[in-house]
Design a protein around this motif. Structure first.
Motif, PDB file in Angstrom:
ATOM      1  N   THR A 719       0.853  -1.187   0.000  1.00 48.91           N
ATOM      2  CA  THR A 719       0.000   0.000   0.000  1.00 48.91           C
ATOM      3  C   THR A 719       0.883   1.230   0.000  1.00 48.91           C
ATOM      4  O   THR A 719       1.785   1.350   0.835  1.00 48.91           O
ATOM      5  CB  THR A 719      -0.921   0.025   1.235  1.00 48.91           C
ATOM      6  N   VAL A 720       0.642   2.150  -0.952  1.00 47.98           N
ATOM      7  CA  VAL A 720       1.479   3.339  -1.106  1.00 47.98           C
ATOM      8  C   VAL A 720       0.639   4.582  -0.828  1.00 47.98           C
ATOM      9  O   VAL A 720      -0.477   4.723  -1.343  1.00 47.98           O
ATOM     10  CB  VAL A 720       2.083   3.419  -2.528  1.00 47.98           C
ATOM     11  N   TYR A 721       1.203   5.486  -0.023  1.00 46.95           N
ATOM     12  CA  TYR A 721       0.534   6.745   0.313  1.00 46.95           C
ATOM     13  C   TYR A 721       1.243   7.913  -0.384  1.00 46.95           C
ATOM     14  O   TYR A 721       2.359   7.761  -0.890  1.00 46.95           O
ATOM     15  CB  TYR A 721       0.557   6.968   1.827  1.00 46.95           C
ATOM     16  N   GLU A 722       0.582   9.040  -0.374  1.00 47.56           N
ATOM     17  CA  GLU A 722       1.197  10.252  -0.923  1.00 47.56           C
ATOM     18  C   GLU A 722       2.569  10.469  -0.294  1.00 47.56           C
ATOM     19  O   GLU A 722       2.756  10.258   0.908  1.00 47.56           O
ATOM     20  CB  GLU A 722       0.310  11.462  -0.632  1.00 47.56           C
ATOM     21  N   GLY A 723       3.518  10.892  -1.115  1.00 46.46           N
ATOM     22  CA  GLY A 723       4.868  11.113  -0.613  1.00 46.46           C
ATOM     23  C   GLY A 723       5.748   9.888  -0.662  1.00 46.46           C
ATOM     24  O   GLY A 723       6.890   9.921  -0.211  1.00 46.46           O
TER      25      GLY A 723
END
Length: 757
Positions: A719-723
């Motif tokens: 899971t990838v988040y902003e930044g």
């Protein structure tokens, strides 16, 4: 008053004038088809089709050279073929094309034959029935088999409109296709539909939009099933004949619905990826009367396709004997009315052509068009822990139910204080089972049952929680009634189906009968109770297992409400509750409540396990993260503790527990709580351990959007988040070890932006 005397000459003059007016009206009708008031004279359905001598719809693919530009902007071009009504969306930057018909490159290999092969070429499919004969079977028709044709194809500046005619069945259905900045919208014009003696059941408009076969490319259908699921393209599908067909916002219990035990559709969306391009479809108007229909490759033709099935009538059971239960299935008479029925198609390319890109597009839609504002979380703030505290429940006795006291307000105070002492300061409490007779009782909620502390005890508990900056919501379900209190009389105020029967359900076999409440009645009940909630100091109401989860047409003649009106009632309840108390939340709510709801509790994290579905995905969570807080199932009710914990981590969800005081053993024979392990002091160590791990991983990204999600290997998720913040989870019993990353078995790792693992 003088009586007027009319002389014979006056009568004669009036008669002559009347006769002249009649003759003039008859002449005008013969010439123009209008009466003396310039109103169109109703023409029979048969006459609507008489005299047509133009070309009929042919069973051939549209010619690629026949497409003409209808509209374009900086990003997209809309083209259409006037002879078929089919259209194309062209991305002007990449040259990618999305067609409303089967891909010509693969049509020669189409496996469907006969009627269904012709159906796949039609821009519209309808299903109809002879409703006057309840034994009549429904018929599916496309333009080819029905001798159909196109009528009045017209440019309209931003697109085109056309009417599809079905002479044999005697239907005419006008539609519009329009180009917008980043999507194309297809719309059914209900006010122009013409029906003959047969009754329209449903319509699939441009059902093969974006359709692609499985061979030669990777891809999948994205369904809003539960949290979201994928049907991967597969040439060797087990049981290939199976399809998916479910109502947006769940089935309507006032009509017949097959009990599939599928997860409810809470989001009016679907999508598909094929190769390097994809699309997201949003059912933007009339979604209360829409189904999502998906046909994996091999089930209905060789292509994979997914579409909106617009509902106009549904089956219901007409009882003829209450004593024997005898009756028959038939269809509703009048068609469902919708102000508009629209579906938007958003083309996606490049690194956005996946389900994370679809979720991002839907999130943008919610913010720009539904007014959903992003979360505002202070930097460095700990994540919240959500606690559901149960006050009491009831147990079936030999003659009377027994009251089972589970958590008094004094015990709730100690429970919250003990957990707060662990160093967990950010909490939110939902207090359930506080009403008269406990958790399983629904009807007259106030006052708080004195056996757990009464109004004064609840008020004191809330004041204590507020001293620790902990908000308290009181749990309620106004859609059901079990005790008949509060002025509710089921014969007068119950939710009725189309046959006039009050809807009810049994809880735990035949032990308790629960009757459903008319939406307009429960709306009044909520409004009348808001002052009592406010007087106790409650921060809001947690609407559980009802409002926001069930949309049932009400045929009670005192309260009549269709699905769209029920949705508006529920929206108004949330709005009024928030204005009065300051906040409102729901359990696994349909997304039409997001603009008022401050939290989505117990959000679905699973799918329906259809054999054709490949995997579950956190589509709903990708959409919501950064917009609304959410939890998954209670941690202490998980079937598998560690896997459930890892799913919370993967899905970016906050921890949640359902707890009680020291009397939890009493609930083993209760109506609703028998399956739960509730005693809080058995869970404090688990609560602290789980909370600290989730807080460490999610604290920094609470208000960030999820920008990516994928499967790295079987049982390994990213899971990838902003930044660039990444959380990687390994569900397997063995470590995951690749050149880039090592994840221990049944564990997770966090990679912050700039970190190297």
């Amino acid at each position: 008053m003088k009586r007027r005397v009319v002389s014979y000459p006056t009568i004669a003059k009036a008669s002559i004038i009347s006769l002249l007016l009649i003759m003039i009206g008859w002449i005008l009708w013969q010439i123009w088809g209008f009466d003396g008031n310039d109103q169109a004279v109703e023409v029979s359905a048969t006459e609507q089709f008489s005299g047509y001598s133009g070309p009929l719809y042919k069973a051939v693919l549209p010619s690629e050279e026949a497409f003409q530009t209808m509209a374009e902007n900086n990003q997209l071009k809309l083209t259409a073929d006037r002879s078929t009504g089919h259209f194309q969306i062209i991305d002007k930057l990449t040259g990618d094309i999305w067609r409303s018909y089967p891909n010509p490159e693969h049509w020669q290999k189409e496996t469907a034959t006969g009627t269904w092969k012709n159906h796949l070429l039609s821009p519209i499919l309808i299903e109809y029935v002879n409703a006057s004969n309840y034994k009549s079977a429904s018929v599916t028709a496309g333009l080819v088999e029905n001798g159909g044709y196109l009528e009045e194809f017209q440019l309209k500046g931003d697109g085109f409109k056309v009417t599809f005619a079905f002479p044999k069945a005697q239907f005419k259905i006008p539609i519009e296709v329009t180009l917008h900045e980043d999507y194309v919208e297809t719309k059914l014009m209900d006010d122009g539909i013409i029906e003959g003696e047969l009754s329209l059941l449903n319509v699939k408009l441009y059902p093969l939009f974006g359709a692609e076969p499985s061979q030669g490319q990777e891809g999948y259908i994205m369904l809003p099933d539960g949290s979201g699921s994928l049907i991967h393209f597969d040439q060797n599908r087990i049981m290939p004949q199976l399809t998916y067909n479910e109502s947006v916002y769940g089935p309507d219990q006032s009509y017949y619905s097959e009990n599939t035990n599928r997860q409810r559709i809470a989001m009016p969306v679907f999508g598909m990826k094929s190769g390097e391009q994809a699309f997201l479809a949003i059912v933007s108007e009339g979604e209360y009367y829409a189904n999502i229909y998906a046909a994996p490759g091999g089930s209905v033709g060789s292509s994979n396709w997914v579409t909106t099935e617009w509902q106009y009538r549904k089956r219901f059971f007409q009882s003829v004997s209450r004593s024997t239960g005898e009756g028959f299935y038939t269809y509703s008479g009048e068609a469902f009315e919708a102000a508009s029925r629209s579906a938007r198609y958003y083309p996606l390319t490049g690194d956005k052509s996946n389900y994370a890109g679809m979720a991002e597009k839907y999130r943008d839609y919610l913010m720009s068009e539904k007014g959903i504002e992003p979360l505002q979380t202070a930097a460095g703030q700990d994540i919240p822990l959500f606690l559901d505290i149960v006050g009491a429940d009831a147990e079936k006795g030999l003659l009377f139910d027994s009251y089972l006291k589970v958590t008094t307000t004094d015990e709730a105070t100690k429970l919250v204080n003990d957990i707060h002492a662990l160093g967990i300061s950010n909490m939110q409490v939902q207090y359930s089972g506080w009403q008269q007779e406990g958790y399983s009782s629904h009807g007259d909620y106030f006052p708080v049952d004195r056996r757990i502390g009464g109004n004064s005890g609840m008020r004191s508990f809330i004041e204590f929680a507020h001293s620790l900056n902990i908000p308290v919501y009181l749990t309620a379900n106004y859609t059901r009634n079990t005790d008949g209190n509060g002025g509710f009389w089921w014969r007068r105020d119950g939710l009725r189906n189309l046959a006039g029967t009050v809807l009810e359900e049994q809880e735990r076999g035949e032990e308790q009968k629960i009757r459903f409440v008319s939406p307009e009645y429960y709306e009044k009940e909520v409004y009348s109770d808001l002052a009592d909630f406010k007087e106790l100091g409650a921060d809001g109401i947690y609407f559980e297992n009802g409002i926001g989860e069930q949309v049932n047409t009400d045929f009670n003649t005192r309260y009549m409400a269709d699905r769209s009106e029920v949705v508006e009632i529920q929206k108004n309840i949330f709005k009024q509750t928030k204005e009065t108390l300051g906040s409102v939340i729901g359990s696994n709510s349909n997304f039409y409540l997001l603009d008022q709801s401050d939290h989505v509790h117990l959000l679905s994290s699973d799918y329906s396990y259809d054999v054709f579905v490949s995997e579950s995905i956190p589509f709903a969570q990708i959409v919501l993260h950064g917009l609304r807080s959410y939890t998954l199932e209670w941690s202490n009710t998980r079937d598998e503790w560690q896997s459930g914990f890892l799913q919370n981590m993967e899905y970016g969800a906050y921890p949640s527990y359902i707890l009680s005081g020291t009397n939890a053993e009493n609930t083993r024979q209760s109506y609703s709580l028998w399956q739960y392990s509730l005693k809080y002091d058995n869970w404090t160590e688990h609560i602290n351990s789980e909370y600290q791990k989730l807080n460490e991983a999610l604290k920094e990204v609470q208000n960030r959007f999820i920008t990516g999600h994928r499967t790295l290997a079987s049982g390994v998720k990213e899971t990838v988040y902003e930044g660039g913040y990444r959380i990687l989870v390994n569900y397997n019993d063995k470590p995951y070890d690749s050149q880039d990353v090592y994840i221990p078995a049944q564990d997770f790792i966090v990679e912050k932006s700039g970190d190297s693992i």
